[in-house]
Motif scaffolding. Structure first.
Motif, PDB file in Angstrom:
ATOM      1  N   TYR A  38       4.849 -33.772  23.992  1.00 22.52           N
ATOM      2  CA  TYR A  38       3.418 -33.947  24.286  1.00 22.52           C
ATOM      3  C   TYR A  38       3.200 -34.099  25.789  1.00 22.52           C
ATOM      4  O   TYR A  38       2.306 -33.473  26.366  1.00 22.52           O
ATOM      5  CB  TYR A  38       2.883 -35.162  23.542  1.00 22.52           C
ATOM      6  N   HIS A  39       4.035 -34.945  26.427  1.00 24.28           N
ATOM      7  CA  HIS A  39       3.916 -35.127  27.874  1.00 24.28           C
ATOM      8  C   HIS A  39       4.221 -33.824  28.615  1.00 24.28           C
ATOM      9  O   HIS A  39       3.566 -33.503  29.621  1.00 24.28           O
ATOM     10  CB  HIS A  39       4.861 -36.228  28.346  1.00 24.28           C
ATOM     11  N   SER A  40       5.215 -33.074  28.121  1.00 26.87           N
ATOM     12  CA  SER A  40       5.575 -31.811  28.779  1.00 26.87           C
ATOM     13  C   SER A  40       4.460 -30.791  28.672  1.00 26.87           C
ATOM     14  O   SER A  40       4.114 -30.109  29.655  1.00 26.87           O
ATOM     15  CB  SER A  40       6.859 -31.245  28.156  1.00 26.87           C
ATOM     16  N   VAL A  41       3.881 -30.674  27.467  1.00 25.02           N
ATOM     17  CA  VAL A  41       2.781 -29.722  27.271  1.00 25.02           C
ATOM     18  C   VAL A  41       1.576 -30.137  28.104  1.00 25.02           C
ATOM     19  O   VAL A  41       0.907 -29.299  28.725  1.00 25.02           O
ATOM     20  CB  VAL A  41       2.409 -29.638  25.774  1.00 25.02           C
ATOM     21  N   ASN A  42       1.309 -31.437  28.129  1.00 23.92           N
ATOM     22  CA  ASN A  42       0.194 -31.942  28.922  1.00 23.92           C
ATOM     23  C   ASN A  42       0.406 -31.651  30.408  1.00 23.92           C
ATOM     24  O   ASN A  42      -0.525 -31.231  31.110  1.00 23.92           O
ATOM     25  CB  ASN A  42       0.056 -33.451  28.697  1.00 23.92           C
ATOM     26  N   ALA A  43       1.657 -31.871  30.868  1.00 18.38           N
ATOM     27  CA  ALA A  43       1.970 -31.585  32.270  1.00 18.38           C
ATOM     28  C   ALA A  43       1.883 -30.093  32.559  1.00 18.38           C
ATOM     29  O   ALA A  43       1.419 -29.674  33.628  1.00 18.38           O
ATOM     30  CB  ALA A  43       3.369 -32.110  32.599  1.00 18.38           C
ATOM     31  N   GLN A  44       2.308 -29.264  31.590  1.00 17.54           N
ATOM     32  CA  GLN A  44       2.246 -27.816  31.766  1.00 17.54           C
ATOM     33  C   GLN A  44       0.804 -27.331  31.881  1.00 17.54           C
ATOM     34  O   GLN A  44       0.479 -26.475  32.707  1.00 17.54           O
ATOM     35  CB  GLN A  44       2.935 -27.118  30.585  1.00 17.54           C
ATOM     36  N   LYS A  45      -0.082 -27.916  31.074  1.00 14.86           N
ATOM     37  CA  LYS A  45      -1.496 -27.547  31.154  1.00 14.86           C
ATOM     38  C   LYS A  45      -2.069 -27.935  32.514  1.00 14.86           C
ATOM     39  O   LYS A  45      -2.848 -27.187  33.116  1.00 14.86           O
ATOM     40  CB  LYS A  45      -2.286 -28.238  30.028  1.00 14.86           C
ATOM     41  N   SER A  46      -1.672 -29.111  32.998  1.00 14.15           N
ATOM     42  CA  SER A  46      -2.135 -29.537  34.322  1.00 14.15           C
ATOM     43  C   SER A  46      -1.608 -28.608  35.403  1.00 14.15           C
ATOM     44  O   SER A  46      -2.323 -28.263  36.356  1.00 14.15           O
ATOM     45  CB  SER A  46      -1.687 -30.980  34.590  1.00 14.15           C
ATOM     46  N   ASN A  47      -0.341 -28.193  35.244  1.00 15.91           N
ATOM     47  CA  ASN A  47       0.243 -27.254  36.211  1.00 15.91           C
ATOM     48  C   ASN A  47      -0.475 -25.916  36.200  1.00 15.91           C
ATOM     49  O   ASN A  47      -0.658 -25.286  37.256  1.00 15.91           O
ATOM     50  CB  ASN A  47       1.730 -27.052  35.914  1.00 15.91           C
ATOM     51  N   ASP A  48      -0.870 -25.471  35.013  1.00 17.16           N
ATOM     52  CA  ASP A  48      -1.595 -24.199  34.916  1.00 17.16           C
ATOM     53  C   ASP A  48      -2.938 -24.275  35.637  1.00 17.16           C
ATOM     54  O   ASP A  48      -3.364 -23.316  36.294  1.00 17.16           O
ATOM     55  CB  ASP A  48      -1.816 -23.833  33.442  1.00 17.16           C
ATOM     56  N   VAL A  49      -3.608 -25.432  35.491  1.00 17.04           N
ATOM     57  CA  VAL A  49      -4.893 -25.614  36.177  1.00 17.04           C
ATOM     58  C   VAL A  49      -4.683 -25.608  37.694  1.00 17.04           C
ATOM     59  O   VAL A  49      -5.432 -24.958  38.448  1.00 17.04           O
ATOM     60  CB  VAL A  49      -5.564 -26.929  35.730  1.00 17.04           C
ATOM     61  N   MET A  50      -3.649 -26.337  38.147  1.00 16.60           N
ATOM     62  CA  MET A  50      -3.356 -26.376  39.581  1.00 16.60           C
ATOM     63  C   MET A  50      -2.963 -24.995  40.105  1.00 16.60           C
ATOM     64  O   MET A  50      -3.334 -24.606  41.222  1.00 16.60           O
ATOM     65  CB  MET A  50      -2.233 -27.384  39.848  1.00 16.60           C
ATOM     66  N   LYS A  51      -2.233 -24.237  39.286  1.00 13.24           N
ATOM     67  CA  LYS A  51      -1.843 -22.882  39.683  1.00 13.24           C
ATOM     68  C   LYS A  51      -3.078 -21.995  39.850  1.00 13.24           C
ATOM     69  O   LYS A  51      -3.182 -21.224  40.823  1.00 13.24           O
ATOM     70  CB  LYS A  51      -0.911 -22.300  38.625  1.00 13.24           C
ATOM     71  N   LEU A  52      -4.023 -22.107  38.907  1.00 14.47           N
ATOM     72  CA  LEU A  52      -5.235 -21.311  38.981  1.00 14.47           C
ATOM     73  C   LEU A  52      -6.052 -21.661  40.228  1.00 14.47           C
ATOM     74  O   LEU A  52      -6.553 -20.776  40.935  1.00 14.47           O
ATOM     75  CB  LEU A  52      -6.070 -21.537  37.717  1.00 14.47           C
ATOM     76  N   LEU A  53      -6.150 -22.964  40.495  1.00 11.49           N
ATOM     77  CA  LEU A  53      -6.886 -23.396  41.684  1.00 11.49           C
ATOM     78  C   LEU A  53      -6.199 -22.922  42.963  1.00 11.49           C
ATOM     79  O   LEU A  53      -6.865 -22.543  43.935  1.00 11.49           O
ATOM     80  CB  LEU A  53      -7.011 -24.924  41.692  1.00 11.49           C
ATOM     81  N   THR A  54      -4.874 -22.920  42.958  1.00 12.27           N
ATOM     82  CA  THR A  54      -4.118 -22.460  44.128  1.00 12.27           C
ATOM     83  C   THR A  54      -4.349 -20.968  44.368  1.00 12.27           C
ATOM     84  O   THR A  54      -4.503 -20.514  45.517  1.00 12.27           O
ATOM     85  CB  THR A  54      -2.620 -22.732  43.929  1.00 12.27           C
ATOM     86  N   ILE A  55      -4.374 -20.189  43.290  1.00 14.40           N
ATOM     87  CA  ILE A  55      -4.618 -18.749  43.410  1.00 14.40           C
ATOM     88  C   ILE A  55      -6.003 -18.479  43.987  1.00 14.40           C
ATOM     89  O   ILE A  55      -6.174 -17.656  44.894  1.00 14.40           O
ATOM     90  CB  ILE A  55      -4.441 -18.063  42.041  1.00 14.40           C
ATOM     91  N   PHE A  56      -7.001 -19.196  43.474  1.00 16.70           N
ATOM     92  CA  PHE A  56      -8.354 -19.036  44.013  1.00 16.70           C
ATOM     93  C   PHE A  56      -8.395 -19.417  45.493  1.00 16.70           C
ATOM     94  O   PHE A  56      -9.047 -18.742  46.309  1.00 16.70           O
ATOM     95  CB  PHE A  56      -9.347 -19.893  43.224  1.00 16.70           C
ATOM     96  N   SER A  57      -7.698 -20.487  45.835  1.00 17.70           N
ATOM     97  CA  SER A  57      -7.681 -20.923  47.239  1.00 17.70           C
ATOM     98  C   SER A  57      -7.024 -19.870  48.127  1.00 17.70           C
ATOM     99  O   SER A  57      -7.475 -19.619  49.254  1.00 17.70           O
ATOM    100  CB  SER A  57      -6.925 -22.253  47.358  1.00 17.70           C
ATOM    101  N   ALA A  58      -5.940 -19.252  47.614  1.00 17.09           N
ATOM    102  CA  ALA A  58      -5.240 -18.232  48.397  1.00 17.09           C
ATOM    103  C   ALA A  58      -6.131 -17.021  48.670  1.00 17.09           C
ATOM    104  O   ALA A  58      -6.040 -16.390  49.738  1.00 17.09           O
ATOM    105  CB  ALA A  58      -3.979 -17.794  47.660  1.00 17.09           C
ATOM    106  N   PHE A  59      -7.016 -16.703  47.736  1.00 19.43           N
ATOM    107  CA  PHE A  59      -7.936 -15.582  47.937  1.00 19.43           C
ATOM    108  C   PHE A  59      -9.057 -15.952  48.906  1.00 19.43           C
ATOM    109  O   PHE A  59      -9.408 -15.178  49.801  1.00 19.43           O
ATOM    110  CB  PHE A  59      -8.538 -15.133  46.602  1.00 19.43           C
ATOM    111  N   PHE A  60      -9.624 -17.127  48.704  1.00 20.78           N
ATOM    112  CA  PHE A  60     -10.844 -17.455  49.440  1.00 20.78           C
ATOM    113  C   PHE A  60     -10.582 -18.068  50.816  1.00 20.78           C
ATOM    114  O   PHE A  60     -11.477 -18.053  51.666  1.00 20.78           O
ATOM    115  CB  PHE A  60     -11.708 -18.413  48.609  1.00 20.78           C
ATOM    116  N   LEU A  61      -9.380 -18.585  51.054  1.00 22.75           N
ATOM    117  CA  LEU A  61      -9.111 -19.196  52.359  1.00 22.75           C
ATOM    118  C   LEU A  61      -9.223 -18.193  53.506  1.00 22.75           C
ATOM    119  O   LEU A  61      -9.959 -18.454  54.488  1.00 22.75           O
ATOM    120  CB  LEU A  61      -7.731 -19.860  52.339  1.00 22.75           C
TER     121      LEU A  61
END
Length: 295
Positions: free
Chosen positions: A223-246
């Protein structure tokens, strides 16, 4: 508190006295009549007493706990999960003392020739009370696993997993105490088979609870791993958007400055050239992410 209820049942070679909702007065009377130890009487009245076995000169004293709760109640302590029965016994008598009613104490479907035969029968029935919660805990773990892996992990709460793990851990400890006490009981030669059957059943239950506890720990970690993975996916998505818009924001910031000497501001096609540059930059970033298998 309800008045003490006493049931006396006479068998061929012994007498069984069952006391429900005991009070101090009735127990003192029983103790005086059968010459029982006063400290053991106090143990019989103590609601949270753990399993124990004591051998006296004229009788044996035994306390065991049966599972009386349900998994859905969210119980997390020994008193909430189980209730005890105290036994005083020798070859002529068996005295059982308990606060909670038990069906197996009222529905005896066989004749007993010795007090220890009835005692072993009641112990066996107490052991069997730990099987239904084991089945329920096992089913809950299976349901949680399906929800986490195949459905929506957010539908499983951390509180539910905590109760699941805690109930399994405490029940396993209860069974281990139960087993330790049963191993101290001495019976006649012709009752050893029945006693060994109880020991085997206890061992099987402990091993099964140990497996369920291990599964509960693994489920909690998953449960903790899946929860952490979901958080990582959100952070990854935000990082990708930042890489485009920066870099695009950098370009916009430059041409948003209010300096007079900016030749590009007077270009007839400056706006379209700037947009084209932004598109090219975005394309380069996209291709780089693709090559690195980030997206």
């Amino acid at each position: 508190m309800q008045n003490s209820i006493q049931k006396v049942e006479k068998f061929t070679n012994f007498v069984w006295t069952d006391i429900w909702q005991p009070d101090r007065a009735s127990l003192n009377r029983i103790a005086e009549e059968h010459n029982l130890d006063v400290f053991q009487i106090k143990d019989s009245l103590e609601a949270g007493h753990l399993p124990k076995f004591e051998k006296q000169d004229t009788y044996n004293f035994l306390i065991l706990r049966a599972f009386t709760s349900t998994i859905e109640q969210g119980a997390t302590t020994i008193n909430e999960l189980s209730n005890k029965i105290a036994f005083f016994y020798n070859k002529d008598k068996l005295i059982s003392i308990h606060r909670k009613p038990f069906d197996f104490l009222n529905n005896l479907h066989k004749e007993f020739t010795k007090a220890e035969d009835l005692l072993l029968y009641l112990i066996h029935k107490m052991v069997e009370t730990y099987q239904p919660p084991l089945n329920e805990l096992d089913k809950k773990i299976e349901d949680f696993e399906k929800t986490i892996f195949l459905k929506d992990y957010s539908k499983v709460s951390l509180e539910d997993l905590y109760f699941l793990k805690t109930q399994t851990r405490i029940t396993k400890k209860l069974l281990q105490l139960f087993q330790s006490v049963v191993n101290q009981i001495e019976v006649s030669e012709d009752s050893k088979t029945a006693l060994q059957d109880i020991k085997d059943r206890l061992l099987s239950l402990i091993l099964n609870y140990d497996e369920v506890l291990e599964n509960a720990n693994n489920l909690l970690n998953t449960y903790h791993s899946v929860n952490a993975q979901k958080s990582n996916d959100v952070m990854k998505l935000l990082t990708i958007f930042s890489a485009f818009f920066l870099p695009l924001t950098f370009v916009v910031g430059i041409y948003g400055m209010n300096f007079e000497n900016m030749p590009e501001l007077k270009w007839q096609n400056g706006y379209f050239l700037t947009l084209g540059t932004m598109v090219v930059i975005s394309g380069i970033i996209y291709l780089w992410f693709k090559r690195k298998r980030i997206i």
